[in-house]
Scaffold this motif. Sequence first.
Motif, PDB file in Angstrom:
ATOM      1  N   MET A   1       0.312  -1.328   0.135  1.00 44.32           N
ATOM      2  CA  MET A   1       0.351   0.017   0.269  1.00 44.32           C
ATOM      3  C   MET A   1       0.856   1.366  -0.033  1.00 44.32           C
ATOM      4  O   MET A   1       1.778   1.313   0.368  1.00 44.32           O
ATOM      5  N   VAL A   2      -0.021   2.168  -0.430  1.00 43.91           N
ATOM      6  CA  VAL A   2       0.998   3.561  -0.824  1.00 43.91           C
ATOM      7  C   VAL A   2       0.056   4.753   0.747  1.00 43.91           C
ATOM      8  O   VAL A   2      -0.925   4.956   0.324  1.00 43.91           O
ATOM      9  N   ARG A   3       0.817   5.720   1.554  1.00 44.55           N
ATOM     10  CA  ARG A   3       0.697   5.717   1.814  1.00 44.55           C
ATOM     11  C   ARG A   3       1.143   7.726   1.123  1.00 44.55           C
ATOM     12  O   ARG A   3       2.374   7.723   1.754  1.00 44.55           O
ATOM     13  N   VAL A   4       0.084   8.812   0.654  1.00 44.17           N
ATOM     14  CA  VAL A   4       0.745  10.429   0.666  1.00 44.17           C
ATOM     15  C   VAL A   4       0.713  11.018   1.574  1.00 44.17           C
ATOM     16  O   VAL A   4      -0.571  11.482   1.865  1.00 44.17           O
ATOM     17  N   ASN A   5       1.693  12.147   1.957  1.00 39.20           N
ATOM     18  CA  ASN A   5       1.621  12.904   2.217  1.00 39.20           C
ATOM     19  C   ASN A   5       2.270  14.517   2.074  1.00 39.20           C
ATOM     20  O   ASN A   5       3.319  14.751   0.941  1.00 39.20           O
ATOM     21  N   SER A   6       0.807  14.986   1.831  1.00 37.40           N
ATOM     22  CA  SER A   6       1.868  16.162   1.153  1.00 37.40           C
ATOM     23  C   SER A   6       0.864  17.288   1.469  1.00 37.40           C
ATOM     24  O   SER A   6       0.153  17.922   1.478  1.00 37.40           O
ATOM     25  N   MET A   7       2.088  18.007   2.442  1.00 42.43           N
ATOM     26  CA  MET A   7       1.637  19.137   3.237  1.00 42.43           C
ATOM     27  C   MET A   7       2.711  20.204   2.145  1.00 42.43           C
ATOM     28  O   MET A   7       3.867  20.420   1.635  1.00 42.43           O
ATOM     29  N   PHE A   8       1.828  21.587   2.800  1.00 45.94           N
ATOM     30  CA  PHE A   8       2.297  22.795   1.944  1.00 45.94           C
ATOM     31  C   PHE A   8       1.461  23.867   3.186  1.00 45.94           C
ATOM     32  O   PHE A   8       1.026  24.012   3.898  1.00 45.94           O
ATOM     33  N   ASN A   9       2.194  25.173   2.413  1.00 47.20           N
ATOM     34  CA  ASN A   9       1.310  26.713   2.974  1.00 47.20           C
ATOM     35  C   ASN A   9       0.546  27.363   2.035  1.00 47.20           C
ATOM     36  O   ASN A   9       1.102  27.321   0.482  1.00 47.20           O
ATOM     37  N   VAL A  10      -0.069  27.882   1.874  1.00 44.79           N
ATOM     38  CA  VAL A  10      -0.741  29.372   1.248  1.00 44.79           C
ATOM     39  C   VAL A  10      -0.336  30.352   2.067  1.00 44.79           C
ATOM     40  O   VAL A  10      -0.479  30.881   3.223  1.00 44.79           O
ATOM     41  N   LYS A  11      -0.875  31.544   1.051  1.00 42.42           N
ATOM     42  CA  LYS A  11      -0.684  33.173   2.259  1.00 42.42           C
ATOM     43  C   LYS A  11      -1.957  33.078   3.005  1.00 42.42           C
ATOM     44  O   LYS A  11      -1.419  33.814   4.100  1.00 42.42           O
ATOM     45  N   ASP A  12      -2.902  33.205   2.833  1.00 40.66           N
ATOM     46  CA  ASP A  12      -3.940  33.447   4.452  1.00 40.66           C
ATOM     47  C   ASP A  12      -4.547  32.326   3.676  1.00 40.66           C
ATOM     48  O   ASP A  12      -4.958  31.578   2.701  1.00 40.66           O
ATOM     49  N   GLU A  13      -6.028  32.778   4.827  1.00 37.81           N
ATOM     50  CA  GLU A  13      -7.092  32.105   4.987  1.00 37.81           C
ATOM     51  C   GLU A  13      -7.772  31.925   3.479  1.00 37.81           C
ATOM     52  O   GLU A  13      -8.808  30.858   3.676  1.00 37.81           O
ATOM     53  N   ALA A  14      -8.050  33.132   3.212  1.00 34.79           N
ATOM     54  CA  ALA A  14      -9.182  33.505   2.583  1.00 34.79           C
ATOM     55  C   ALA A  14      -8.182  32.324   1.104  1.00 34.79           C
ATOM     56  O   ALA A  14      -9.009  31.403   0.229  1.00 34.79           O
ATOM     57  N   ASP A  15      -6.847  32.621   0.949  1.00 26.75           N
ATOM     58  CA  ASP A  15      -6.313  31.662  -0.087  1.00 26.75           C
ATOM     59  C   ASP A  15      -6.690  29.663   0.078  1.00 26.75           C
ATOM     60  O   ASP A  15      -6.252  28.732  -0.558  1.00 26.75           O
ATOM     61  N   ALA A  16      -6.641  29.234   1.327  1.00 26.53           N
ATOM     62  CA  ALA A  16      -6.650  28.290   2.238  1.00 26.53           C
ATOM     63  C   ALA A  16      -8.022  28.112   2.025  1.00 26.53           C
ATOM     64  O   ALA A  16      -8.890  26.903   1.690  1.00 26.53           O
ATOM     65  N   GLN A  17      -9.171  28.853   1.196  1.00 26.94           N
ATOM     66  CA  GLN A  17     -10.866  28.412   1.117  1.00 26.94           C
ATOM     67  C   GLN A  17     -10.750  27.949  -0.172  1.00 26.94           C
ATOM     68  O   GLN A  17     -11.521  27.188  -0.152  1.00 26.94           O
ATOM     69  N   GLN A  18      -9.406  28.672  -0.567  1.00 27.96           N
ATOM     70  CA  GLN A  18     -10.338  28.619  -2.057  1.00 27.96           C
ATOM     71  C   GLN A  18      -9.348  26.974  -2.479  1.00 27.96           C
ATOM     72  O   GLN A  18     -10.340  26.511  -3.468  1.00 27.96           O
ATOM     73  N   VAL A  19      -8.278  26.827  -1.601  1.00 28.63           N
ATOM     74  CA  VAL A  19      -7.547  25.487  -1.888  1.00 28.63           C
ATOM     75  C   VAL A  19      -8.680  24.457  -1.455  1.00 28.63           C
ATOM     76  O   VAL A  19      -9.564  23.724  -2.938  1.00 28.63           O
ATOM     77  N   LYS A  20      -9.076  25.018  -0.708  1.00 30.98           N
ATOM     78  CA  LYS A  20     -10.358  23.719   0.139  1.00 30.98           C
ATOM     79  C   LYS A  20     -11.556  23.605  -1.050  1.00 30.98           C
ATOM     80  O   LYS A  20     -11.895  22.691  -1.368  1.00 30.98           O
ATOM     81  N   GLN A  21     -11.482  24.689  -1.662  1.00 29.00           N
ATOM     82  CA  GLN A  21     -13.034  24.729  -2.574  1.00 29.00           C
ATOM     83  C   GLN A  21     -12.756  23.580  -4.003  1.00 29.00           C
ATOM     84  O   GLN A  21     -13.582  23.134  -4.436  1.00 29.00           O
ATOM     85  N   MET A  22     -11.183  24.201  -4.624  1.00 30.73           N
ATOM     86  CA  MET A  22     -10.736  23.756  -5.823  1.00 30.73           C
ATOM     87  C   MET A  22     -10.487  22.026  -5.251  1.00 30.73           C
ATOM     88  O   MET A  22     -10.732  21.215  -5.978  1.00 30.73           O
ATOM     89  N   ALA A  23     -10.641  21.775  -4.196  1.00 29.51           N
ATOM     90  CA  ALA A  23      -9.915  20.890  -3.775  1.00 29.51           C
ATOM     91  C   ALA A  23     -11.246  20.009  -3.514  1.00 29.51           C
ATOM     92  O   ALA A  23     -10.956  17.908  -3.947  1.00 29.51           O
ATOM     93  N   ARG A  24     -12.097  20.037  -3.783  1.00 27.32           N
ATOM     94  CA  ARG A  24     -13.218  19.454  -3.490  1.00 27.32           C
ATOM     95  C   ARG A  24     -13.830  18.109  -4.921  1.00 27.32           C
ATOM     96  O   ARG A  24     -13.829  17.059  -4.530  1.00 27.32           O
ATOM     97  N   GLN A  25     -13.583  19.027  -5.633  1.00 25.39           N
ATOM     98  CA  GLN A  25     -14.419  17.764  -6.905  1.00 25.39           C
ATOM     99  C   GLN A  25     -12.922  16.713  -6.975  1.00 25.39           C
ATOM    100  O   GLN A  25     -13.360  16.012  -7.466  1.00 25.39           O
ATOM    101  N   LEU A  26     -11.597  17.548  -6.953  1.00 24.29           N
ATOM    102  CA  LEU A  26     -10.558  16.826  -6.665  1.00 24.29           C
ATOM    103  C   LEU A  26     -10.673  15.629  -5.782  1.00 24.29           C
ATOM    104  O   LEU A  26     -10.507  14.102  -5.648  1.00 24.29           O
ATOM    105  N   ILE A  27     -11.042  15.552  -4.287  1.00 23.31           N
ATOM    106  CA  ILE A  27     -11.328  15.147  -3.700  1.00 23.31           C
ATOM    107  C   ILE A  27     -12.601  14.053  -3.841  1.00 23.31           C
ATOM    108  O   ILE A  27     -12.656  12.817  -3.960  1.00 23.31           O
TER     109      ILE A  27
END
Lengths: 94, 94
Positions: free
Chosen positions: A1-27
Amino acid sequence: MVRVNSMFNVKDEADAQQVKQMARQLIEQSRLEEGNLSYDLFQGSTPTCLLFCETWLDNDAFKAHVASQHYTTIMPKIQKLIVGNKDLKIFEYE
Amino acid sequence: MVRVNSMFNVKDEADAQQVKQMARQLIEQSRLEEGNLSYDLFQGSTPTCLLFCETWLDNDAFKAHVASQHYTTIMPKIQKLIVGNKDLKIFEYE
């Protein structure tokens, strides 16, 4: 089995919210892929710290994922909001 | 180095909030431990799914952590709010 951890930072909470939004479809679509055991985007207690934590049946499943249409379409958009380096760890285990 | 992924679910968002609250002190003190490289509690897009993602210099540092006063005091309280099994993965890497 394979476990992936991809950890990263974004500029601010607004960008974090945007990433979470974009990631929905990917998830959603990644969870439907053959060989996916778990896939989610997590937000840290430091809200600008985000982590994709994924579990794949094997390396072939993971490779198919990173070549998939939803990954190659969505991830570059997320990539643009990442500041600094991504801490990417890929673990193989039984 | 050692990467720990401890993923678990709680009953509802109120319990998730409570765990995040309790975990604050654990995060703060764990990050001060010798041999800690990273330590945070992450919340998934499914808000009842939580993940401790930790990085330790070596196994000794990780063992000292789980024997520490803050861990042995706080984690049992968090444990009470966990539903189902914890998905605990511990990876050693160079």
